[in-house]
Design an enzyme around this catalytic site. Structure first.
Site, PDB file in Angstrom:
ATOM      1  N   ASP A 165       0.904  -1.211  -0.075  1.00 33.48           N
ATOM      2  CA  ASP A 165      -0.048  -0.140  -0.025  1.00 33.48           C
ATOM      3  C   ASP A 165       0.989   1.090  -0.048  1.00 33.48           C
ATOM      4  OD1 ASP A 165      -2.480  -1.315  -0.007  1.00 33.48           O
ATOM      5  OD2 ASP A 165      -2.928  -1.245   2.070  1.00 33.48           O
ATOM      6  N   LYS A 202      -3.555   2.954  -2.532  1.00 35.29           N
ATOM      7  CA  LYS A 202      -4.935   3.548  -2.810  1.00 35.29           C
ATOM      8  C   LYS A 202      -4.676   4.747  -1.785  1.00 35.29           C
ATOM      9  CE  LYS A 202      -7.661   0.012  -2.125  1.00 35.29           C
ATOM     10  NZ  LYS A 202      -6.362  -0.855  -1.880  1.00 35.29           N
ATOM     11  N   MET A 207      -9.153   7.747   8.997  1.00 35.23           N
ATOM     12  CA  MET A 207      -9.046   8.525   7.759  1.00 35.23           C
ATOM     13  C   MET A 207     -10.243   9.690   7.895  1.00 35.23           C
ATOM     14  SD  MET A 207      -9.369   5.127   5.337  1.00 35.23           S
ATOM     15  CE  MET A 207     -10.428   4.505   6.353  1.00 35.23           C
TER      16      MET A 207
END
Length: 489
Positions: free
Chosen positions: A264, A286, A399
Site C-alpha cells: 500500500d 490507494k 481517515m
C-alpha cells in the site's frame, strides 16, 4: 631439497573459530552431571530436551530446583561422594560442583576414561562447550560465544527463536517421511535439489507454519507427483503503523519468503525493504482520490501471482482486517482456490494510543471502544457509530482528517458536548509523529491544518482527558491567533 622451503600465510585469523561445532549422539546413552545446585539444574533441563538417560551425582542433597529438574527428566539422582565409577558408560560428563578442585578431579577422571567433559564456567577445563539451544526437534540450533560469554549467545538465541517457527520441527519430520520416496523417484541430484528447495520454501512450508498440516501433506504429494504444478501462497500482512520495530515476527519471516510483494501507499519504504532482496515489489497503493490500482485489479493480481506459483505478500498499513479491505481479497482468493494466511499487524488506534498514552478504555470512564471510518465506499461520512460515541465509548476515527468538520458537526448535532476531549495523532509511532489536542469544538477546525498531510487518527471521548498532552499542538489552527474560532452548529 624440498620444492617449497617455507610457506607464510598472511590471512586474517580473526574470522576463524577456536572451536568446531558438532552435535553429540546421546539417544539411549548415559550423560552424567556432577553437582547439586542451580548450575547442575540448568544442565539437566538442557539435557531433558534430548533422549539421553540422565544421572546426577552429588555428596550433598539436591537443591529444590535440581530435584524438580531431575524428576521432570526421569533422571536418577545418586547421593554419594564423587567416584569415577559413576562415569562408567557415559557419553558426556558435566562437572557443576562449584568447587574448582573437585571439578578438576571430575575432568581428569573423565579424560582418563576417554569421555568428553564440560566444567561449568571453567572454559580452560572444557573439552566442549554447550551453547544456547533453540529446540525445534528434530531441528536444533546451538549458539555459543567463547569470546564475550553466554549473555551474547542468549541474545542471539532469542533472535533465532523468533525467526524459526515452532512448526519447523514438524516440517522437518514431514520431509523425513518423504526422503526415501524422493530418492527413488528422483535419482538425479539436480531434480532432488529443486524438489527440496520448493518443499522448504513453497506452499508445503507455508501451510505447515500456518498449522494446516493436512493441506501441507496434500501439497507435498502434489509436488512429488507433478513437475509442472507449482502452487502459490498468499499472506495478507499487517505492516503496522509504519515503524519497522512494530512489525510482528511472523510478518518479518514471511517477507523474507515472498517472491512478490504488493504494498500500500501508506507502507513506508523502510518496511517494504525488509522483504527478500530479490523479491519483486509492486505499489498498489490507494489514497483518497488517487488509486494506483482498483480493488478489483489488486484481487486479480494476487490470484494471478499465486496461480503462477509465486509466494505473495500483500502488505497493508496497520492491520489487514481493520479498514484494510482484506475481506474482499479473502473472498477472491477463496473463489479461486488459493491458499492464504492473514498475518495481523498493530492497527493505528493502538499505535496512536500507545504513543499519546491514551487509555482507550478506563474503568468508570469508558468501557467500550469504537473503530470508525470517516468515509464509506462512496466517500460519505458515516453516521451509524455516533450513538455509541454518545453513550461513552471511546471512538477512534480512521481517515478522518479531511472530514473532521463533518464528523464534529455530526456528533454535536446528535447531542455530544462541545467540551468532549479530542486528540489527533499524525504518523503514529513514527519519528515524524505529531499529536494535536483539544475539544470537539476545536475538531471543527482541524481539517484546516494545512501542514497535516500524513495518515491521521482522531480519538474522541472522555478517556482522552487522561492522555499525555504535554507535547501536543492545538487541535484548532486558530488557537492562540487573532482569527476567530469556528463553532459547529
Amino acid at each position: 631439497m624440498a620444492l617449497v622451503e617455507s610457506f607464510e600465510t598472511h590471512h586474517d585469523e580473526s574470522n576463524k573459530l577456536a572451536v568446531f561445532p558438532t552435535f553429540h549422539k546421546v539417544e539411549g546413552k548415559m550423560v552424567v552431571v556432577v553437582g547439586c545446585g542451580d548450575e547442575a539444574a540448568a544442565k539437566v533441563r538442557l539435557l531433558a530436551q534430548t533422549k539421553a538417560h540422565i544421572r546426577v551425582v552429588s555428596q550433598n542433597r539436591p537443591s529444590e530446583e535440581l530435584a524438580d529438574a531431575v524428576a521432570k527428566a526421569d533422571g536418577v539422582f545418586i547421593l554419594s561422594k564423587f567416584n569415577p565409577a559413576y562415569l562408567g558408560g557415559a557419553a558426556l560428563v558435566f562437572a557443576a560442583t562449584d568447587e574448582e578442585q573437585l571439578d578438576r578431579e571430575i575432568v581428569e577422571a573423565a579424560r582418563e576414561m576417554g569421555i568428553p567433559v564440560n566444567a561449568v564456567d571453567r572454559p580452560e577445563l572444557c573439552d566442549f562447550y554447550t551453547g544456547a539451544m533453540v529446540n525445534r526437534a528434530p531441528v536444533a540450533v546451538a549458539i555459543t560465544s567463547t569470546g564475550v560469554g553466554p549473555v551474547y549467545a542468549r541474545h542471539i538465541r532469542a533472535q533465532v527463536e523468533a525467526m524459526l517457527p515452532r512448526e519447523a520441527g514438524q516440517l522437518a519430520r514431514l520431509a523425513e517421511s518423504f526422503r526415501s520416496t524422493v530418492g527413488k523417484l528422483m535419482p538425479a541430484a539436480i531434480a532432488r535439489r529443486r524438489f527440496w528447495a520448493e518443499f522448504f520454501s513453497g506452499s508445503v512450508a507455508a501451510n505447515t507454519f500456518a498449522g494446516e498440516t493436512q493441506k501441507a501433506l496434500t501439497e507435498a504429494h502434489r509436488l512429488l507427483n507433478s513437475k509442472q504444478d507449482k502452487r502459490g501462497y498468499v499472506w495478507l500482512v499487517g505492516a503496522g503503523p509504519g515503524a519497522e520495530d512494530l512489525l510482528t515476527l511472523r510478518a518479518q519471516r514471511v517477507l523474507q519468503e515472498a517472491d512478490v510483494i504488493f504494498y500500500d501507499a501508506l507502507v513506508p519504504d523502510e518496511v517494504v525493504s525488509m522483504g527478500r532482496r530479490d523479491a519483486t515489489r509492486i505499489n498498489v497503493g490507494k489514497r483518497k482520490g488517487a488509486h494506483t490500482s482498483t480493488q478489483t485489479q489488486i484481487n486479480q493480481l494476487l490470484v494471478a501471482a499465486a496461480k503462477s506459483g509465486k509466494r505473495v505478500v500483500r502488505l497493508k498499513a496497520g492491520d489487514p482486517m481493520v479498514f484494510g479491505r482484506a475481506g474482499e481479497e479473502i473472498l477472491a482468493l477463496r473463489e479461486h482456490g488459493v491458499d492464504f494466511e492473514v498475518v495481523p499487524g498493530v492497527t493505528a488506534a493502538f499505535a496512536a494510543a500507545a504513543s499519546a498514552q491514551i487509555p482507550l478504555t478506563l474503568r468508570g470512564v469508558a468501557s467500550s471502544l469504537v473503530f470508525a471510518t470517516g468515509h464509506d465506499q462512496h466517500g460519505d461520512t458515516l453516521p451509524d457509530w455516533a450513538e455509541m460515541a454518545l453513550n461513552g465509548a471511546t471512538t477512534a476515527v480512521y481517515m478522518g482528517r479531511s472530514v473532521a468538520g463533518k464528523v464534529a458537526a455530526l456528533l454535536v448535532s446528535a447531542g455530544m458536548d462541545l467540551s468532549t476531549p479530542v486528540m489527533a495523532i499524525e504518523n503514529a509511532a513514527q519519528t515524524k509523529e505529531r499529536n494535536f489536542a483539544g475539544t470537539l469544538q476545536d475538531l471543527c477546525d482541524f481539517e484546516h491544518h494545512d501542514s497535516v498531510n500524513g495518515p491521521t487518527l482522531i480519538v474522541i471521548g472522555k478517556a482522552v482527558a487522561h492522555a499525555d498532552q504535554s507535547r501536543s499542538l492545538p487541535l484548532s489552527p486558530y488557537k492562540n491567533t487573532s482569527l476567530p474560532a469556528v463553532v459547529a452548529a
